[in-house]
Design a protein around this motif. Structure first.
Motif, PDB file in Angstrom:
ATOM      1  N   SER A  41      55.586  51.641  42.906  1.00 32.91           N
ATOM      2  CA  SER A  41      54.868  50.656  42.086  1.00 32.91           C
ATOM      3  C   SER A  41      55.849  49.746  41.351  1.00 32.91           C
ATOM      4  O   SER A  41      55.638  48.527  41.260  1.00 32.91           O
ATOM      5  N   PHE A  42      56.928  50.330  40.836  1.00 32.98           N
ATOM      6  CA  PHE A  42      57.932  49.567  40.098  1.00 32.98           C
ATOM      7  C   PHE A  42      58.592  48.510  40.993  1.00 32.98           C
ATOM      8  O   PHE A  42      58.724  47.344  40.598  1.00 32.98           O
ATOM      9  N   LEU A  43      58.973  48.911  42.207  1.00 33.81           N
ATOM     10  CA  LEU A  43      59.640  47.969  43.115  1.00 33.81           C
ATOM     11  C   LEU A  43      58.706  46.836  43.528  1.00 33.81           C
ATOM     12  O   LEU A  43      59.135  45.674  43.638  1.00 33.81           O
ATOM     13  N   ASP A  44      57.421  47.157  43.754  1.00 29.96           N
ATOM     14  CA  ASP A  44      56.445  46.112  44.096  1.00 29.96           C
ATOM     15  C   ASP A  44      56.317  45.106  42.957  1.00 29.96           C
ATOM     16  O   ASP A  44      56.272  43.887  43.179  1.00 29.96           O
ATOM     17  N   LEU A  45      56.269  45.621  41.715  1.00 28.64           N
ATOM     18  CA  LEU A  45      56.125  44.743  40.553  1.00 28.64           C
ATOM     19  C   LEU A  45      57.388  43.921  40.306  1.00 28.64           C
ATOM     20  O   LEU A  45      57.299  42.758  39.894  1.00 28.64           O
ATOM     21  N   VAL A  46      58.553  44.520  40.546  1.00 26.13           N
ATOM     22  CA  VAL A  46      59.808  43.779  40.377  1.00 26.13           C
ATOM     23  C   VAL A  46      59.849  42.593  41.334  1.00 26.13           C
ATOM     24  O   VAL A  46      60.258  41.486  40.964  1.00 26.13           O
ATOM     25  N   LYS A  47      59.423  42.824  42.584  1.00 29.07           N
ATOM     26  CA  LYS A  47      59.390  41.730  43.561  1.00 29.07           C
ATOM     27  C   LYS A  47      58.420  40.632  43.119  1.00 29.07           C
ATOM     28  O   LYS A  47      58.748  39.440  43.162  1.00 29.07           O
ATOM     29  N   LYS A  48      57.225  41.054  42.684  1.00 30.31           N
ATOM     30  CA  LYS A  48      56.238  40.077  42.221  1.00 30.31           C
ATOM     31  C   LYS A  48      56.742  39.346  40.989  1.00 30.31           C
ATOM     32  O   LYS A  48      56.529  38.129  40.838  1.00 30.31           O
ATOM     33  N   LYS A 106      46.983  44.951  30.246  1.00 29.76           N
ATOM     34  CA  LYS A 106      46.226  44.041  31.108  1.00 29.76           C
ATOM     35  C   LYS A 106      45.803  42.861  30.237  1.00 29.76           C
ATOM     36  O   LYS A 106      45.017  43.020  29.304  1.00 29.76           O
ATOM     37  N   ILE A 107      46.354  41.688  30.516  1.00 23.85           N
ATOM     38  CA  ILE A 107      46.085  40.497  29.698  1.00 23.85           C
ATOM     39  C   ILE A 107      45.071  39.618  30.408  1.00 23.85           C
ATOM     40  O   ILE A 107      45.267  39.234  31.557  1.00 23.85           O
ATOM     41  N   THR A 108      43.997  39.315  29.694  1.00 25.75           N
ATOM     42  CA  THR A 108      42.939  38.461  30.249  1.00 25.75           C
ATOM     43  C   THR A 108      42.819  37.198  29.408  1.00 25.75           C
ATOM     44  O   THR A 108      42.720  37.267  28.176  1.00 25.75           O
ATOM     45  N   LEU A 109      42.834  36.061  30.083  1.00 26.21           N
ATOM     46  CA  LEU A 109      42.700  34.764  29.403  1.00 26.21           C
ATOM     47  C   LEU A 109      41.320  34.189  29.710  1.00 26.21           C
ATOM     48  O   LEU A 109      40.910  34.128  30.870  1.00 26.21           O
ATOM     49  N   LYS A 110      40.624  33.771  28.652  1.00 25.35           N
ATOM     50  CA  LYS A 110      39.303  33.182  28.832  1.00 25.35           C
ATOM     51  C   LYS A 110      39.196  31.935  27.962  1.00 25.35           C
ATOM     52  O   LYS A 110      39.500  31.963  26.776  1.00 25.35           O
ATOM     53  N   GLU A 111      38.762  30.840  28.597  1.00 25.22           N
ATOM     54  CA  GLU A 111      38.596  29.591  27.860  1.00 25.22           C
ATOM     55  C   GLU A 111      37.286  29.632  27.095  1.00 25.22           C
ATOM     56  O   GLU A 111      36.232  29.946  27.649  1.00 25.22           O
ATOM     57  N   LEU A 144      51.315  34.299  30.993  1.00 24.53           N
ATOM     58  CA  LEU A 144      50.693  35.537  30.512  1.00 24.53           C
ATOM     59  C   LEU A 144      50.804  36.641  31.559  1.00 24.53           C
ATOM     60  O   LEU A 144      51.071  37.806  31.230  1.00 24.53           O
ATOM     61  N   GLU A 145      50.612  36.284  32.828  1.00 21.25           N
ATOM     62  CA  GLU A 145      50.755  37.275  33.900  1.00 21.25           C
ATOM     63  C   GLU A 145      52.193  37.779  33.966  1.00 21.25           C
ATOM     64  O   GLU A 145      52.438  38.980  34.180  1.00 21.25           O
ATOM     65  N   GLU A 148      52.758  40.230  31.228  1.00 19.26           N
ATOM     66  CA  GLU A 148      52.093  41.497  31.588  1.00 19.26           C
ATOM     67  C   GLU A 148      52.936  42.298  32.572  1.00 19.26           C
ATOM     68  O   GLU A 148      53.141  43.510  32.391  1.00 19.26           O
ATOM     69  N   ILE A 149      53.447  41.624  33.598  1.00 20.77           N
ATOM     70  CA  ILE A 149      54.225  42.314  34.625  1.00 20.77           C
ATOM     71  C   ILE A 149      55.541  42.835  34.057  1.00 20.77           C
ATOM     72  O   ILE A 149      55.951  43.966  34.346  1.00 20.77           O
ATOM     73  N   GLU A 150      56.212  42.027  33.234  1.00 19.32           N
ATOM     74  CA  GLU A 150      57.501  42.445  32.694  1.00 19.32           C
ATOM     75  C   GLU A 150      57.345  43.640  31.756  1.00 19.32           C
ATOM     76  O   GLU A 150      58.172  44.558  31.766  1.00 19.32           O
TER      77      GLU A 150
END
Length: 209
Positions: A41-48, A106-111, A144-145, A148-150
């Motif tokens: 999971s960590f390696l997938d997130l690092v790539k993303k 988990k960050i959610t943005l809503k206008e 924001l994403e 969240e990922i970092e």
């Protein structure tokens, strides 16, 4: 873990150590599987994270260039007046989700309400300022994403390290010590059994005489 000199060489003690060894071995396998899953999971997130960061940096550089161009052709007062009122109103909600028993954000943005475009008139502003503001608005969800990922990568890295220490403690300390204690007790029981056999044979010899 008791020292061998303090061990009781009994079958009950042997059974207890075998039970503890079985439990430790099963726990080691579960932790090793968890560690492997965390690393994947960590390696997938690092790539993303790397790909998204590159996208965000390109957009931010573009926005900065447009702001610099706008400052070159507009007075500071007009720029400040143009930007004093927000064009959008948003809500940012932070919750958590679970990855391999680790709670990550988990960050959610809503206008709050649909954007009505720019918050200023176009008569006194430059196209570069309009473009900069549009780019910054478009890049906000990615920022924001990225945050969240970092943060998720940081939490997973911490959990991987803790799990690795526990795996190593079981693999290189506890399990070898349990195996050594089992061997020691088995050896003592065999010695006792041989001694008892020798005594019985001696008794038989005495009785036979």
């Amino acid at each position: 873990m008791p020292q061998q000199g303090s061990l009781r060489a009994t079958r009950m003690e042997l059974m207890q150590f075998k039970t503890r060894l079985k439990t430790a071995t099963r726990g080691h396998k579960l932790l090793k599987d968890k560690q492997d899953g965390l690393i994947r999971s960590f390696l997938d997130l690092v790539k993303k994270n790397r790909e998204l960061r590159e996208e965000v940096e390109v957009e931010l550089v573009k926005a900065l260039k447009n702001f610099l161009m706008a400052r070159a052709v507009m007075s500071p007062d007009i720029i400040e007046e143009s930007l004093i009122y927000p064009a959008r109103s948003i809500d940012i909600k932070v919750t958590t989700r679970n990855i391999m028993s680790v709670n990550v954000p988990k960050i959610t943005l809503k206008e709050k309400e649909k954007s009505k475009g720019l918050s200023y008139g176009l008569a006194t502003t430059s196209a570069e300022l309009d473009d900069a503001i549009k780019v910054m608005g478009d890049v906000l969800p990615k920022l924001l994403e990225l945050a969240e990922i970092e943060k998720t990568c940081q939490l997973l890295a911490d959990e991987i390290e803790k799990t690795r220490r526990r795996v190593n403690a079981l693999e290189y300390v506890m399990i070898p010590q349990l195996e050594e204690n089992i061997r020691f007790i088995n050896m003592k029981l065999e010695e006792n059994e041989r001694a008892n056999t020798a005594r019985l044979m001696k008794v038989k010899e005495i009785i036979a005489k």
